[in-house]
Design a protein around this motif. Structure first.
Motif, mmCIF file in Angstrom:
data_model
loop_
_atom_site.group_PDB
_atom_site.id
_atom_site.type_symbol
_atom_site.label_atom_id
_atom_site.label_comp_id
_atom_site.label_asym_id
_atom_site.label_seq_id
_atom_site.Cartn_x
_atom_site.Cartn_y
_atom_site.Cartn_z
ATOM 1 N N VAL A 194 0.859 -1.179 0.000
ATOM 2 C CA VAL A 194 0.000 0.000 0.000
ATOM 3 C C VAL A 194 0.897 1.232 0.000
ATOM 4 O O VAL A 194 1.851 1.319 0.781
ATOM 5 C CB VAL A 194 -0.925 -0.004 1.237
ATOM 6 C CG1 VAL A 194 -1.756 1.285 1.289
ATOM 7 C CG2 VAL A 194 -1.824 -1.224 1.229
ATOM 8 N N LEU A 217 -2.299 0.539 -4.546
ATOM 9 C CA LEU A 217 -1.354 -0.567 -4.481
ATOM 10 C C LEU A 217 -0.209 -0.353 -5.465
ATOM 11 O O LEU A 217 -0.423 0.084 -6.601
ATOM 12 C CB LEU A 217 -2.054 -1.894 -4.802
ATOM 13 C CG LEU A 217 -3.110 -2.361 -3.804
ATOM 14 C CD1 LEU A 217 -3.750 -3.650 -4.296
ATOM 15 C CD2 LEU A 217 -2.505 -2.549 -2.412
ATOM 16 N N LEU A 232 -7.763 3.025 -0.622
ATOM 17 C CA LEU A 232 -7.597 1.996 0.402
ATOM 18 C C LEU A 232 -7.652 2.662 1.772
ATOM 19 O O LEU A 232 -6.867 3.563 2.070
ATOM 20 C CB LEU A 232 -6.272 1.264 0.213
ATOM 21 C CG LEU A 232 -6.069 0.622 -1.161
ATOM 22 C CD1 LEU A 232 -4.694 -0.011 -1.257
ATOM 23 C CD2 LEU A 232 -7.159 -0.411 -1.440
ATOM 24 N N LEU A 251 -8.553 -5.679 2.400
ATOM 25 C CA LEU A 251 -8.245 -4.249 2.416
ATOM 26 C C LEU A 251 -9.542 -3.447 2.378
ATOM 27 O O LEU A 251 -10.301 -3.529 1.401
ATOM 28 C CB LEU A 251 -7.387 -3.876 1.208
ATOM 29 C CG LEU A 251 -6.003 -4.525 1.127
ATOM 30 C CD1 LEU A 251 -5.401 -4.287 -0.251
ATOM 31 C CD2 LEU A 251 -5.092 -3.960 2.207
#
Length: 285
Positions: free
Chosen positions: A17, A57, A123, A151
């Motif tokens: 992340v 990501l 996220l 996530l």
């Protein structure tokens, strides 16, 4: 499946992340971290209508596979790679709708190193020191993804208008890094300083998010004594005992004891994030 989350089906070689990082904490020994190829990551967020600071990501070489629990819009940028939804080809570098329960596949890069996967809403992992970025050196932020990781996603409501597509530079066939003299440039011999800016190096397979290591002609030091640890900045070019320059990237240590002989321009570092092992490297003074 109605909750806003992604399930990691295949984590890939290294998927983390990342967001814009946590600069300003070097005095605490914390690196800036964040997206190595920031322009690619920011474009991915823009494509899905996320704010620039939204977390996404960063994959390494062989991608990732994800199953959203709700319908999402995604975009994959950075290193070119095949993108699929339930096995059917989908667009790279553009907005893609992924229904709830479908499998998003991000495959092995065709060139470059790192791809970026943005999801509408971003996220929603817990921030640490103002950032959701994974820092491989200090261990701050979420751990690198593993199979089965869930996530959470933020709300997909934003005032940032999405775009349909955007231009992206190709991964470099040759990495040209513009440099300024570092604080210990005089620790190299005259010949070594000439070698640095006239000879070609290559990206080493031992490179990572901490630093881009090179292979090539070793640089000879004029001063051989030990150097007390000094502060390091993003883009610092350090010369370890083997004489092969190392360019420090986002997860770099904040101090180091080898001479920093040059500093790379920040605007040249995104290309370094996409330079695959074996890529020629030239330093330009």
């Amino acid at each position: 499946m109605t909750d806003r989350a992604l399930v990691v089906v295949r984590a890939g070689a290294l998927t983390t992340v990342q967001d814009r990082g946590r600069p300003g904490h070097a005095h605490l020994g914390v690196p800036p971290s964040g997206m190595l190829d920031a322009p690619a990551g920011l474009l991915a967020n823009r494509l899905v209508g996320n704010a620039p600071e939204a977390a996404l990501l960063e994959t390494t070489v062989n991608g990732v596979a994800l199953r959203p629990r709700c319908t999402v819009t995604v975009a994959v940028t950075g290193a070119p790679c095949p993108v699929t939804v339930d096995g059917r080809p989908a667009a790279w570098g553009a907005r893609v709708r992924v229904p709830a329960g479908a499998l998003l596949g991000v495959g092995t890069v065709t060139s470059g190193v790192r791809s970026y996967v943005a999801v509408s809403g971003g996220l929603d992992v817990d921030p640490v020191l103002g950032s959701r970025s994974t820092d491989l050196l200090s261990g701050l932020g979420p751990a690198p993804l593993t199979n089965g990781t869930v996530l959470p996603l933020g709300a997909a409501v934003s005032s940032y208008a999405p775009v349909d597509l955007g231009p992206q530079p190709a991964p470099p066939a040759e990495l040209v890094l513009r440099i300024a003299p570092g604080p210990r440039a005089d620790w190299l011999t005259d010949n070594a300083r000439t070698t640095l800016t006239t000879r070609t190096y290559r990206v080493s397979a031992t490179s990572n998010r901490i630093g881009l290591r090179t292979e090539g002609p070793p640089l000879e030091r004029a001063i051989m004594r030990e150097l007390p640890s000094e502060g390091l900045v993003l883009g610092a070019v350090q010369v370890p005992p083997n004489g092969h320059p190392v360019i420090f990237l986002a997860d770099h240590p904040t101090t180091g004891g080898y001479p920093v002989v040059a500093v790379v321009r920040t605007t040249d570092l995104p290309a370094a994030a996409q330079a695959a092992p074996g890529t020629p490297v030239r330093f330009v003074g």
